[in-house]
Design a protein around this motif. Structure first.
Motif: not given
Ligand code: TYR
Length: 484
Positions: A152-154, A176-178, A314-318, A334-340, A357-359, A408-410
């Protein structure tokens, strides 16, 4: 990089007085060829990776002669080792035309299997466990297009090209994810094989490149310039950032939240002409780094910032450099920073475990809300409502369409909220610190996570997590944790 295995090999080499492989008889050649064809057997992406291959480092050189067009030329040297004898090295690759391959500097035969998306390289002799080799490949042309309708990515995954339009310059970047990294880089493109990277990007004058890691001196004067980046801590392949644009590179004071209080370099890249309103979202990155590192433990890399892109993706946590659309909110930041921490440093061993990762990244949104005086329990209640209305599933994904879904997220986030409610804030924080200390730089499965939670928080912690991990239904909303 699988450091535990590496250590074992090293130890046995020292103890036995030689490389351990020398003592092992080799299976016959036909058996070796069949062995070499085995992938990592990821339940969601069964074709990815090669069983027994361990890439330690990628030294990547990319030349983007015309930013905004897909054309690319590349040259990469992989430092490899193996955990089983490999008669062939089979890298994931769906990229431009390969023109040359070398093994420890010597030209070797290779072929490209387009259907399997593999670059297959025949070394002069099999790569044996404990041996190290350098595999170099050169390529030029147009990256492949990987579309996964289930996700479902655009956009197609991997190397992105954004044509210039009006005052906007042409740009390129990775998303690139996944499994998009192998559109521009021959790689063992699976999160279980993390590696370090050196990334050199050559661009025309007036352009700048950005990539994961710390930036070195720019090479070249008038004419094309080469930007060099060192990612010294291992990351999964999908997290490699490469950006080319007419950028403004904006630096800010470093933040002392790295390992042992070391400074984290702060830099953001904004395309020239980025409106102030877009930049404002990143004005409090230093505070986000402080708040999250208090909960999660030291920030795992040497730098952090964002590279803003113009398309509404969508933002991605590269790694070290999150890729952000112009529409991103502070919450997404904040979400992408946490993915680091969760994703890039502590990495799920396979795609089925992506909630690890996502949770966690979603839970960081609640923690940030609370740090700003907001009501975390109300955030949790909204997540619970969404799941109650929209349906949910156990945390381990069984198909590609679930990788980035609500559960996966919530649901992943609510599992952590349940653990926190069961243990109290003090023990929850201690758990998170111990978890990142233990798994930073490596990978784990959901089962490993539950085992670790039990070891650290006891049967009560594990019992709080289990229903979220395993029950087909929706467990009740966990209560607000008292600050015990
Ligand atoms: N991981 C992203 C997030 O932070 C979502 C995403 C997934 C973005 C795949 C891009 C992508 O290719 O939630």
């Amino acid at each position: 990089v699988r450091s535990v295995k590496r250590l074992t090999l090293l130890l046995s080499a020292v103890l036995l007085g030689g490389p351990p492989a020398a003592a092992q008889p080799l299976p016959p050649t036909s058996a070796l060829a069949a062995e070499a064809a085995r992938t990592l057997n990821d339940p969601i992406f069964p074709g990815l990776g090669q069983l027994g291959l361990d890439v330690r480092h990628y030294d990547v050189a990319l030349t983007v002669a015309e930013p905004g067009t897909p054309g690319l030329s590349g040259s990469v040297t992989l430092t490899l080792t193996a955990t089983r004898p490999l008669a062939e090295v089979r890298l994931d690759f769906f990229g431009p035309t390969v023109t040359a391959v070398r093994w420890n500097g010597q030209a070797v035969p290779f072929r490209v299997d387009g259907a399997a998306q593999k670059l297959i390289v025949m070394p002069p002799t099999p790569l044996l466990p404990g041996q190290e080799a350098r595999l170099s490949a050169e390529y030029q042309g147009t990256p492949g297009v990987i579309l996964d309708p289930d996700l479902d990515l655009p956009v197609p995954l991997g190397w992105q090209s954004v044509p210039g339009e009006g005052p906007r310059a042409g740009a390129n970047f990775t998303l690139s994810e996944p499994n998009g990294t192998h559109t521009f880089l021959p790689s063992n493109d699976h999160p279980s094989d993390k590696a370090t990277f050196t990334t050199r990007v050559t661009v025309p004058q007036g352009y700048a490149a950005a990539a994961s890691g710390l930036e070195g001196p720019v090479v070249g004067g008038n004419g094309p310039q080469t930007f060099v980046f060192t990612q010294a801590q291992p990351i999964p392949t999908y997290a490699l950032a490469v950006h080319v644009n007419r950028f403004e590179r904006v630096t800010a004071p470093s933040v002392p939240v790295g390992v042992n209080g070391s400074p984290v370099v702060r830099r953001d890249y904004f395309p020239v002409g980025t409106p102030q309103g877009v930049r404002t979202v990143y004005a409090r990155t230093d505070e986000m780094l402080r708040v999250l590192s208090e909960w999660f433990g030291p920030y795992p890399f040497g730098a952090y910032g964002v590279a803003v892109v113009t398309p509404r993706l969508p933002a991605l946590e590269t790694a070290t450099l999150s890729t952000m659309p112009p529409t991103a909110s502070e919450r997404t930041a904040v979400h992408e920073l946490a993915h680091q921490w969760f994703g890039n440093a502590v990495t799920p061993a396979g795609w089925a475990d992506v909630w690890l990762s996502e949770g966690f990244a979603t839970y960081a949104e609640l923690l940030w809300t609370e740090s700003q005086g907001g009501d975390g329990q109300a955030v949790a209640a909204r997540w619970h409502d969404t799941l109650a209305r929209g349906g949910t599933r156990p945390l381990v994904a069984v198909q590609a369409g679930q990788l980035f879904d609500r559960s996966a997220y919530q649901r992943g986030a609510l599992a952590l909220h349940a653990l926190r409610a069961a243990t109290g804030d003090v023990a929850f924080r201690a758990f998170l610190h111990a978890y990142t200390a233990r798994f930073s730089g490596s990978t784990l499965t959901t089962a490993d996570f539950l085992t670790f939670a039990r070891a650290r928080t006891g049967p009560a912690g594990e019992a709080a997590l289990r229903p979220w991990a395993e029950s087909p239904g929706l467990p009740p909303l966990p209560p607000s944790s008292s600050s015990r």
